[in-house]
Write an enzyme that holds these catalytic residues in place. Sequence first.
Site, short mmCIF file in Angstrom:
data_model
loop_
_atom_site.label_atom_id
_atom_site.label_comp_id
_atom_site.label_asym_id
_atom_site.label_seq_id
_atom_site.Cartn_x
_atom_site.Cartn_y
_atom_site.Cartn_z
N GLU A 99 0.83 -1.19 0.00
CA GLU A 99 0.00 0.00 0.00
C GLU A 99 0.88 1.25 0.00
O GLU A 99 1.69 1.45 0.89
CB GLU A 99 -0.86 -0.05 1.27
CG GLU A 99 -1.63 1.19 1.57
CD GLU A 99 -2.28 1.11 2.97
OE1 GLU A 99 -2.12 0.09 3.68
OE2 GLU A 99 -2.93 2.09 3.34
N ASP A 127 -1.13 -1.31 5.83
CA ASP A 127 -1.03 -0.81 7.20
C ASP A 127 -2.02 -1.52 8.12
O ASP A 127 -3.08 -1.96 7.68
CB ASP A 127 -1.34 0.70 7.23
CG ASP A 127 -0.22 1.50 6.57
OD1 ASP A 127 0.90 0.95 6.45
OD2 ASP A 127 -0.47 2.65 6.18
N ASP A 176 -4.29 -0.64 9.96
CA ASP A 176 -5.37 0.25 10.39
C ASP A 176 -6.59 0.03 9.49
O ASP A 176 -6.59 -0.86 8.64
CB ASP A 176 -4.90 1.72 10.35
CG ASP A 176 -4.46 2.13 8.95
OD1 ASP A 176 -4.74 1.38 7.98
OD2 ASP A 176 -3.81 3.18 8.81
N ASP A 198 -7.88 1.72 7.02
CA ASP A 198 -7.64 1.86 5.58
C ASP A 198 -6.93 0.64 5.03
O ASP A 198 -7.24 0.16 3.93
CB ASP A 198 -6.79 3.11 5.29
CG ASP A 198 -7.61 4.38 5.41
OD1 ASP A 198 -8.86 4.27 5.32
OD2 ASP A 198 -7.02 5.45 5.59
#
Length: 639
Positions: A430, A503, A505, A507
Amino acid sequence: MAEISTQNYDENQIQVLEGLEAVRKRPGMYIGSTSIRGLHHLVYEIVDNSIDEALAGACDEITVTLHKDGSCSVRDNGRGIPAAIHHKMGIPTPEVIFTVLHAGGKFGGEGYAISGGLHGVGASVVNALSEWLIYEDCYNGEKYSGSFERGKVSGPFKKIGDTDEHGLYVRFMPDKTVFDETVFDYTTLLNRLREQAFLNAGVKINFIDERYEEKQEETLHYEGGIISFVEHLNAIKHCDVINNEVIYIKGKRDEYTTAEVAIQYNDTYNETIMTFANNIHTVEGGMHEIGFKSALSRVLNDYGRKLNFLKGEEKLSGEDVREGICAVVSVKLKEAQFEGQTKTKLGNSDIRTFVDSLVSEKLSEFLEENPSVCKSILEKSLAASRAREAARRARELTRRKGLFEGSTLPGKLYDCQERQINLTELYLVEGDSAGGSAKNARNSRFQAILPLRGKVLNVEKSRLDKVYANPSLIPIIQSLGCGIGSDFDINKLRYGKIIIMSDADVDGAHIQILLLTFFYRYMPKLIDDGHIYLAQPPLYKVFKGKQTLYAFSDEERDAYIAQLGTKGVEAERYKGLGEMDAEQLWETTMDPETRTLLRVSIEDAMQCDEIFSLLMGERVEPRRDFIQKNAVYVTNLDV
Ligand code: 1YM
C-alpha cells in the site's frame, strides 16, 4: 445367532482392526485432510447417516450438539440400527457399523435407492479417528449401548433397558493425535447443517453449542426446501431481487431420478449457482449444472427473440443470462458417479439431458405465464451483454497493446531474479513510501515488490469492462502474468506467494478486502490453491536503550514493557508501514525466518460470498453493523 466358526470370527476381527488401522495411518485418504476441514468432516459423516435415514422417510428430527469437553454428539429419531448379530461378521450390527470399513453399502437397504449408496460408510472412519465414541441405539422398543476407544471396542454392545423411543445417538471425541486442530467452528458447521436442512425440506435440524458461557441454539427447519435456500442466499447478500416469487421447477424421470431447481435473480453482477447430487455439494459442477445452464441460455434466447429484445444476429451468452442469478440445482439419482479432483463433479451424462429438457419445458411455461418477470430478466441479460461487449473491446485493446501478456511488466514493479515460482514472492504494498521501504528491505533474489497507487477498484460494484480499464488493477494483473476471468491460466502465474502488505489500520483493512474481493471474483483459483497471503506487520515498537522489540498485539506490548522494566521504556505505535526503516520492515514482516503470514483460504463458499457481498456491496447499513460487530476480525479476515 448366526452360525460362525471361531476361526472365521478371528479372521474377521483381524480384518476389522487392519481396516481401522489403515484409516488411522492415512486419515487424509478417508476424510480429505487432518486440518479443520477434516475435523468437520467427522460431523458430516455422522449427520449424513441421519440424513439418509430421513431420506428413507424414517426420521424427521436431528440434533447436533457441541459439548463443553470438546466432543460432538448427533441424535436422530430414525429406526435405530438393527440389534441382531450380523450374519457375516458374527458381531452385533451396531459394532459392524462402527468398526467395519465400508460397512454401509453392503447392507443395500431398499429405501436407499437414491442415496449416495454409501450409507453408514463414514461411521467406522469417525470411530477410528476418535479418542472415544459412544452410542445409544433405540431399536424396536429396546435400548442398547456400546463404546470404543480409537476404534477398538471398550464397552461391548449391551441392552440397557426398554424404551418408547427410536433412533440413534452417537457422541465422539476427535483424536487430538490425529487432527491439527480439534476445536469445531460453529459457523462452518451451522452453514453446512443449514444447507442440509434446505436440501431436505421438512427435516428439522437442531444445532446446539454448549461450549461457552452463552449457549447458542439454532433450529433449522425449512418447509420450502430449495426455494427457501435461494431466498436465504439472496437475503444474506443484502441486495434487491428481480423476481419476488422464486421460480421453482421439479421433475421426476423415473423411480430413482428426480431434479429440483430454484431460481431468483438479484440486482448484483454475480452468479451464484449451487448444485447438489444426492445432497452432496458438487463444487466442481458436472452434468446437472451443464444441463441447467444450456437450458437457461436457450430458453432466454428464444424468448428474447420472440419478444423482440434481440435483433438480427444478437445473441445472449451463457454469462449474460447468468448475471445476477441465484440458483440451486439439486438432483437425486441412483449410482451417482463423482469425478474431478475433489470428487465433487457429477459424471452421469444422462442427467444432463434430463435436467436440460425439464428446465427448458418448465421455465418456458413459467416465462409464458409471467411476462413481466420475463421482461426484467431479459433486460438484465441484455445490459450484461452490452457491458460484456464493452469489456471485450477493452480486452482487445489491452491484448493489442500486449498489456496483459507475460512479457509486459508494469514500470512500477521491482521484480526479483528467481524464476521458479515455488520460490518467488510478490508483495503488493500500500502506497509509494511503504513501497520504497519494502524495495530496500526485500531480498531481491526471490522477493518482488509492487507498490499500489491510488484506490483499488471495488469490483463488487463494477462490471468487467471497468476492471479491464482500471489503473490500480492493471499493474497487478500484469505482474501476476496469469490473466483474469475466462483468460486465466494458472500455469502462467509468475509468483508462488502473493502477499498483501498494508497498514494495520482501517484503511489497510479496506485495501485488503478490496484486493481479496478482486482475487475472489476474478482469480478464485489463486485463493483455492493457497497463493494469497496477508502480511502481518507489528503494531508497536517497544524499546529501551539499544534494545528493541516488536509487538503484534496490545498484550504482547505490555509483556515486553514488563520484560524490559518500566523505567525508560517506551512504546511507540506504528502509524504505517512507511514509518519502519528497511531493516525493521525486513525483520518484522518480510524475513521468511521470522515473519508471520496469514494464508487466505475459502473454507466455505457460501460464507465467503456472504461476507464479500456484505462488505463490498451497495448497502451501507449491514456493512457498518458487520464491521462494528467484527471489528477485530476484519483485519484477520480468513475467508
Ligand atoms: C447419529 C447417526 O447413523 N442413524 C441410522 C443409521 C442406520 C439406520 C438408521 C438404519 C438403516 C437401515 C435399516 C438400512 C444405519 N443402518 C445401517 C445398516 N445416525 C445414524 N439410522 N435400519 C436402520 O440401511 O437398511 C448402517 S447405518 F447397515 F445397518 F443398515
